[in-house]
Design an enzyme around this catalytic site. Structure first.
Site, PDB file in Angstrom:
ATOM      1  N   HIS A   1     -10.686 -10.331 -11.852  1.00  0.00           N
ATOM      2  CA  HIS A   1     -11.778  -9.356 -11.825  1.00  0.00           C
ATOM      3  C   HIS A   1     -11.695  -8.383 -13.000  1.00  0.00           C
ATOM      4  O   HIS A   1     -12.693  -7.739 -13.347  1.00  0.00           O
ATOM      5  CB  HIS A   1     -11.770  -8.584 -10.508  1.00  0.00           C
TER       6      HIS A   1
ATOM      7  N   LYS B   1     -22.815 -13.946  -5.398  1.00  0.00           N
ATOM      8  CA  LYS B   1     -22.527 -13.126  -4.226  1.00  0.00           C
ATOM      9  C   LYS B   1     -23.798 -12.486  -3.691  1.00  0.00           C
ATOM     10  O   LYS B   1     -24.646 -12.041  -4.456  1.00  0.00           O
ATOM     11  CB  LYS B   1     -21.517 -12.031  -4.610  1.00  0.00           C
TER      12      LYS B   1
ATOM     13  N   TYR C   1     -35.458  -3.621 -10.901  1.00  0.00           N
ATOM     14  CA  TYR C   1     -36.652  -3.991 -11.653  1.00  0.00           C
ATOM     15  C   TYR C   1     -37.320  -2.787 -12.313  1.00  0.00           C
ATOM     16  O   TYR C   1     -38.019  -2.937 -13.307  1.00  0.00           O
ATOM     17  CB  TYR C   1     -37.644  -4.735 -10.755  1.00  0.00           C
TER      18      TYR C   1
ATOM     19  N   HIS D   1     -24.476  -5.647  -9.495  1.00  0.00           N
ATOM     20  CA  HIS D   1     -23.728  -4.774  -8.603  1.00  0.00           C
ATOM     21  C   HIS D   1     -24.535  -4.523  -7.338  1.00  0.00           C
ATOM     22  O   HIS D   1     -25.722  -4.208  -7.387  1.00  0.00           O
ATOM     23  CB  HIS D   1     -23.406  -3.440  -9.292  1.00  0.00           C
TER      24      HIS D   1
ATOM     25  N   ARG E   1     -17.941 -13.395 -11.303  1.00  0.00           N
ATOM     26  CA  ARG E   1     -16.792 -13.271 -10.421  1.00  0.00           C
ATOM     27  C   ARG E   1     -16.027 -14.591 -10.449  1.00  0.00           C
ATOM     28  O   ARG E   1     -16.591 -15.645 -10.712  1.00  0.00           O
ATOM     29  CB  ARG E   1     -17.242 -12.938  -9.006  1.00  0.00           C
TER      30      ARG E   1
ATOM     31  N   ARG F   1     -14.296  -9.007 -15.586  1.00  0.00           N
ATOM     32  CA  ARG F   1     -15.632  -8.478 -15.256  1.00  0.00           C
ATOM     33  C   ARG F   1     -15.742  -7.015 -15.668  1.00  0.00           C
ATOM     34  O   ARG F   1     -16.743  -6.597 -16.244  1.00  0.00           O
ATOM     35  CB  ARG F   1     -15.883  -8.667 -13.758  1.00  0.00           C
TER      36      ARG F   1
END
Length: 257
Positions: free
Chosen positions: A203, A145, A238, A229, A122, A206
């Site tokens: 953005h 973030k 995971y 996200h 970002r 991204r």
């Protein structure tokens, strides 16, 4: 009716609540504005629905979830009426990325754009980078973030550019770019429109990273993992990517090489 001191005390409790949930500064500031509107009223369900018609956006709806959870009220968030509008995804293909990097007049911004595209960071994360985020393995490590750790790849060319910027810094904890977020947003938007005749924002890079990875065959769950996200739970992340180093190597082949 709440007194000003009562309002201030409750607002601070709400801010502490958001801090414990590790919301970003920008999100906290926006939610705080909404919160001040609510606690100066006595919000009923009808009042909430009227308010939401004026502020019917994803941020307002996300705020309402935190408000209801914090105040433990019986308010409910009404569903969106009508057919949901599908937002068109704005992204650039590699040839346009290269065209932008080559033609943008300020070399520091050219490096920033290359960095954003290679890493999927970002803009706030990229502008916060310092030499302390560098590793010898051509990666950058930091906290992004949601207070989430990240590791991203950079190319030799980007590495050399960051080394050059580091030579102008007074300390290792000083940001490479020393550019304000609003300034970066306005400059990139303006120059990109001149060069590509497209309306883009920082953005957009991204999104462009994600689309290139998708088009080159990387699974959607791995893309979500790499880009961190928020709507993917830790367990889900995971479950889909047990070997993060392998994912990083794959992304390097698809984006950097």
């Amino acid at each position: 009716m709440l007194t000003p001191s009562d309002t201030a005390a409750i607002t601070q409790q709400y801010l502490n609540h958001l801090a414990n949930l590790k919301y970003s500064k920008n999100t906290t500031a926006q939610y705080s504005l909404y919160f001040n509107t609510f606690i100066t009223q006595e919000p009923s369900q009808d009042w909430l629905e009227t308010w939401l018609r004026k502020h019917n956006n994803p941020v307002a709806r996300a705020f309402l979830k935190t408000f209801i959870h914090f105040t433990k009220t019986s308010l409910t968030i009404p569903p969106i009426k009508g057919r949901a509008r599908v937002k068109e995804l704005n992204y650039l293909i590699p040839v346009d990325i290269n065209k932008l990097i080559i033609n943008i007049p300020n070399p520091k911004y050219a490096l920033l754009i290359r960095l954003l595209y290679e890493t999927g960071l970002r803009i706030s994360e990229a502008l916060a980078l310092t030499p302390l985020n560098r590793t010898p393995e051509l990666t950058l490590k930091g906290i992004g973030k949601g207070n989430k750790e990240y590791t991203v790849n950079i190319s030799d060319e980007t590495s050399q550019g960051l080394n050059y910027l580091a030579e102008t810094l007074l300390a290792d904890n000083e940001p490479y770019f020393r550019i304000k977020r609003n300034r970066a947003y306005k400059y990139i938007k303006s120059e990109a429109y001149k060069i590509l005749n497209q309306k883009i924002t920082p953005h957009t890079f991204r999104h462009s990273t994600a689309m290139r990875l998708k088009n080159q065959g990387l699974g959607i769950d791995d893309i979500k993992t790499y880009l961190r996200h928020e709507h993917i739970s830790t367990t889900n992340i995971y479950a889909h990517t047990e070997n993060k180093e392998a994912l990083l190597k794959t992304v390097r082949k698809l984006i950097i090489n």
